[in-house]
Design a protein around this motif. Structure first.
Motif, short mmCIF file in Angstrom:
data_model
loop_
_atom_site.label_atom_id
_atom_site.label_comp_id
_atom_site.label_asym_id
_atom_site.label_seq_id
_atom_site.Cartn_x
_atom_site.Cartn_y
_atom_site.Cartn_z
N UNK A 43 0.81 -1.22 0.00
CA UNK A 43 0.00 0.00 0.00
C UNK A 43 0.85 1.27 0.00
N UNK A 44 2.18 1.11 0.00
CA UNK A 44 3.12 2.23 -0.01
C UNK A 44 2.78 3.24 1.08
N UNK A 45 2.72 2.73 2.30
CA UNK A 45 2.38 3.57 3.45
C UNK A 45 3.47 4.61 3.71
N UNK A 46 4.74 4.19 3.60
CA UNK A 46 5.86 5.09 3.81
C UNK A 46 6.58 5.32 2.48
N UNK A 47 6.24 6.39 1.75
CA UNK A 47 6.85 6.61 0.43
C UNK A 47 8.36 6.78 0.48
#
Length: 311
Positions: A210-214
């Motif tokens: 989910x790409x929580x921390x880009x």
């Protein structure tokens, strides 16, 4: 969103500001233990039993995480930031995931795992497949990490897809779940740490997807993410299938009093069904990535499948 910071006393403020949630959670855990002791037929002194079977470190850590989360949740709106970045459903998802993690990790279920491979499978796989996504879905959008913190380097290393893939491969293939169960029942330290390992790896997998921390290493597109998660789940579901169809027992449960009066082989087959069933939420994530990949192709002007809306 501003960089997140951890205040050692912030979790206390968060719990006090949300007394109803905190009180309900604490009462739920205490009631769970009381019912568990009663169902297990515990004969020891009640107060002694509490100190013997309740791991205070895990419970205090969960309370600290919940309090810190609720404190940051309140601070988000106190500073006038939009609710769309941190809707209320995310808060409830995080709290639910935390409670489920505690129930699976450190609950009276531990009285029964030595009598059923199925219970042990639910305990470990539930952390990876159920608690982890609930926690990740509760993380607000566009979170950045203060890279001056000493844990940043470790988190960045663990978040690397190559590292997490190797860790999952080692856990599921090189060190099979039957061996994990056997050593977990034999050594209390392994028994305590294994659910945390499954929870941590599940959280990393969902955060990458989910790409929580880009700012952390991530797979580049939906096709890569779908393939990455799919391979992980195929291994788990394949292991569950082997347990279900196997004609020989690899059940490490040595107790002669298997739950429900079934044979060790039948218990192993139920464990296989549980493993395959609990893999469904993550397989839904695979489907979501796949359809997002198809959607990106359909809206790409450079592909032959692109359709101009004006035509």
């Amino acid at each position: 969103m501003k960089r997140s910071s951890v205040n050692m006393l912030a979790w206390i403020k968060g719990l006090m500001a949300h007394q109803a949630i905190a009180t309900t959670a604490i009462l739920a855990v205490l009631s769970m233990y009381a019912v568990g002791f009663y169902m297990a037929g515990e004969k020891y002194d009640f107060s002694t039993t509490w100190f013997l079977y309740i791991n205070p470190i895990i419970l205090l850590a969960a309370m600290a995480v919940m309090g810190q989360y609720l404190y940051q949740y309140d601070s988000h709106f106190a500073n006038g930031r939009p609710r769309i970045a941190w809707p209320q459903w995310k808060m409830w998802s995080f709290v639910a995931g935390l409670l489920l993690a505690i129930i699976l990790w450190n609950s009276p279920m531990n009285f029964l795992v030595h009598r059923s491979m199925t219970i042990y499978t639910i305990k470990l796989m539930g952390e990876f497949e159920l608690a982890a996504p609930l926690l990740v879905l509760g993380i607000p959008d566009n979170v950045t990490i203060n890279n001056k913190r000493y844990l940043y380097g470790l988190l960045r290393f663990a978040h690397n897809p190559a590292v997490s893939s190797l860790a999952l491969l080692s856990l599921l293939v090189l060190w099979s779940m039957s061996s994990q169960m056997y050593l977990g029942l034999k050594y209390s330290v392994i028994f305590t740490l294994l659910p945390g390992v499954y929870l941590a790896l599940g959280i990393i997998l969902w955060m990458q997807s989910l790409k929580v921390f880009p700012s952390l290493p991530n797979l580049r597109n939906h096709l890569q993410k779908a393939g990455y998660v799919f391979v992980t789940e195929v291994i788990m579901m394949g292991m569950g299938g082997m347990w279900f169809w196997s004609s020989t027992s690899t059940n490490p449960m040595g107790s002669s009093h298997i739950l429900w009066g079934i044979t060790p082989l039948s218990d192993q087959r139920f464990a296989g069904i549980a493993m395959m069933a609990l893999s469904l939420p993550t397989m839904c994530l695979v489907s979501w990535h796949f359809w997002r990949w198809i959607e990106d192709i359909l809206h790409d002007p450079e592909t032959l499948l692109f359709v101009d809306s004006e035509d």
